[in-house]
Design an enzyme around this catalytic site. Structure first.
Site, PDB file in Angstrom:
ATOM      1  CB  SER A  90       6.385  38.108  90.724  1.00  0.00           C
ATOM      2  OG  SER A  90       6.408  37.743  92.087  1.00  0.00           O
TER       3      SER A  90
ATOM      4  CD  GLU B 106      19.950  23.689  85.749  1.00  0.00           C
ATOM      5  OE1 GLU B 106      20.609  24.314  84.914  1.00  0.00           O
ATOM      6  OE2 GLU B 106      20.238  22.523  86.126  1.00  0.00           O
TER       7      GLU B 106
ATOM      8  N   GLY C  64      18.047  24.369  93.094  1.00  0.00           N
ATOM      9  CA  GLY C  64      17.458  25.645  93.445  1.00  0.00           C
ATOM     10  C   GLY C  64      18.416  26.464  94.289  1.00  0.00           C
ATOM     11  CB  SER C  65      19.225  26.349  97.898  1.00  0.00           C
ATOM     12  OG  SER C  65      17.921  26.678  98.339  1.00  0.00           O
TER      13      SER C  65
ATOM     14  CB  ILE D  33      11.095  30.506  84.467  1.00  0.00           C
ATOM     15  CG1 ILE D  33      12.180  29.433  84.653  1.00  0.00           C
ATOM     16  CG2 ILE D  33      11.657  31.782  83.861  1.00  0.00           C
ATOM     17  CD1 ILE D  33      13.258  29.793  85.647  1.00  0.00           C
ATOM     18  CB  THR D  34       8.258  34.917  87.299  1.00  0.00           C
ATOM     19  OG1 THR D  34       8.048  34.294  88.572  1.00  0.00           O
ATOM     20  CG2 THR D  34       7.228  36.022  87.111  1.00  0.00           C
TER      21      THR D  34
ATOM     22  NE  ARG E   9      18.598  36.412  97.286  1.00  0.00           N
ATOM     23  CZ  ARG E   9      19.780  35.820  97.188  1.00  0.00           C
ATOM     24  NH1 ARG E   9      20.891  36.498  97.437  1.00  0.00           N
ATOM     25  NH2 ARG E   9      19.854  34.544  96.857  1.00  0.00           N
TER      26      ARG E   9
ATOM     27  CD  GLU F 247      14.241  36.200  93.168  1.00  0.00           C
ATOM     28  OE1 GLU F 247      15.373  35.775  92.946  1.00  0.00           O
ATOM     29  OE2 GLU F 247      13.440  36.464  92.272  1.00  0.00           O
TER      30      GLU F 247
ATOM     31  CB  THR G  68      15.056  28.878 101.258  1.00  0.00           C
ATOM     32  OG1 THR G  68      16.393  28.531 101.650  1.00  0.00           O
ATOM     33  CG2 THR G  68      14.723  28.168  99.942  1.00  0.00           C
TER      34      THR G  68
END
Length: 401
Positions: A106, A148, A152-153, A178-179, A258, A378, A380
């Site tokens: 990641s 946020e 998300g989706s 947030i990675t 992805r 990235e 669902t």
């Protein structure tokens, strides 16, 4: 006329590569794979169980510089210090990194496929020259602010906004999950403007910017995950990514990320399968190795089939990307299948290891819990099903009305 064996002259069966997929790789591909595998074996595998248990990724900046020296950061991008590797080579790197841990993959994916890719594809020449060489070397870590707390989706519902104040921009809002957030030197943040959704290059030293780290995770524990808080962060007029207007920009970045997951998830699955296979060969019950029982062999056979089908799918998508023929729907196909099957492989591997399967002495449960995050981020499972459903039927079903 004598009858000879049907396998006469054929190469031997390789349990680690039952379909002979390695024959699809050229020497440069193999060099990338072997380099990343060796680095992960030396720098991650001896320590990752402890990192996971402690819920931290110590020395992340040092790891980033080492990965930069290997050419792993933004490796499929060209110019500006990037390696210009093929899509297949980038995928192989993702597979080997995630075979060690999803958190390390990641780190690389967010740096290269999201933050660097956004600047490389949509940024100005000045932005590319300022940031990409330092990000490619690992000197500067990047993050990508789209998701946020309440969106998300459905990124179209984002509340983060940017407004003009003279020649400057004022950026306000929050981003979640947030990675790399709290270790990043640069953030690519997406926000609403009067002209639609725009991307902004935000130095994390800017006044009003903060990135508190998210704790108490049970997945991706050996990874830095943060919230981004933007309180009227003032940015110069040229901080905006000039070539990205609307959701097309961030969504194309997600598609690139992805693709790496299609490969990476198979790394986690491979590590879990190999742990189960080794255990089945050596663990004895009822007077013989458990790998000698029919039910265990059935599990191993099914796991191997799904693992190597997934790897073959990843190769196919990688070749299409290198030929500039890969569609977003095909990336959704790969992520949906490979992450779902990777989780199933990990869960089956856990059953073969029995009680030992929940121990950090083995990688299986760590990979299984990490993949629960990979399943969600990235896009669902449900979102990728709907992407494919629309492509198959021609009817959009994202909204119920």
């Amino acid at each position: 006329m004598s009858r000879t064996s049907g396998t006469s002259g054929l190469p031997p069966f390789d349990p680690t590569d039952p379909l002979g997929v390695e024959e699809l790789l050229d020497p440069e591909d193999l060099a990338v794979r072997d380099t990343m595998r060796a680095w992960a074996a030396d720098r991650v595998l001896p320590h990752v169980a402890e990192w996971y248990e402690r819920g931290e990724l110590p020395g992340v900046r040092e790891l980033a510089r080492e990965l930069g020296a290997l050419g792993a950061l933004g490796m499929s991008l060209s110019g500006y210090g990037c390696a210009g590797a093929s899509a297949v080579q980038y995928g192989l790197a993702c597979l080997e990194l995630e075979a060690a841990d999803s958190g390390v993959r990641s780190l690389v994916s967010v740096q290269g496929s999201l933050a660097m890719y956004a600047i490389h594809r949509f940024g100005s020449e000045e932005q590319k020259r300022e940031w990409l060489p330092r990000m490619a070397s690992g000197e500067v870590i990047g993050c990508f602010g789209l998701t946020e707390p309440d969106h998300g989706s459905d990124p179209a519902g984002m509340r983060t906004y940017a407004r003009r104040d003279g020649e400057d921009w004022l950026l306000t809002g929050r981003k979640m999950w947030i990675t790399n957030g709290s270790v990043a030197g640069i953030a690519v943040v997406w926000a609403r403007t009067e002209d639609g959704v725009r991307g902004f290059v935000v130095p994390t030293s800017s006044a009003g910017f903060s990135a508190p780290e998210i704790k108490h995770k049970w997945s991706l524990r050996a990874s830095v995950t943060s919230e981004l808080v933007l309180d009227e962060v003032r940015l110069p007029g040229d901080a905006v990514l000039p070539e990205a207007v609307g959701l097309r920009g961030p969504l194309s970045c997600l598609s690139h990320a992805r693709y790496g997951i299609v490969w990476g998830s198979m790394g986690a699955a491979r590590a879990s399968f190999e742990a189960a296979l080794d255990y089945a060969r050596t663990r004895e019950q009822f007077g013989k190795p458990i790998g000698g029982f029919q039910l265990t062999q059935a599990k191993l056979a099914d796991m191997a089939v799904e693992l190597h089908k997934g790897i073959l799918l990843a190769h196919h998508l990688g070749r299409r990307m290198d030929q500039r023929r890969l569609r977003p729907e095909q990336v959704s196909f790969g992520k949906l299948n490979n992450v779902r099957e990777a989780i199933a492989i990990c869960r089956e591997a856990r059953t073969i290891l029995g009680a030992n399967g929940i121990s950090l002495d083995y990688p299986v449960m760590r990979h299984a819990t990490n993949l629960e995050s990979v399943l969600t981020y990235e896009g669902t499972t449900e979102m990728h099903q709907l992407v494919l459903g629309k492509a198959l039927t021609g009817i959009e079903a994202f909204r119920g009305d």
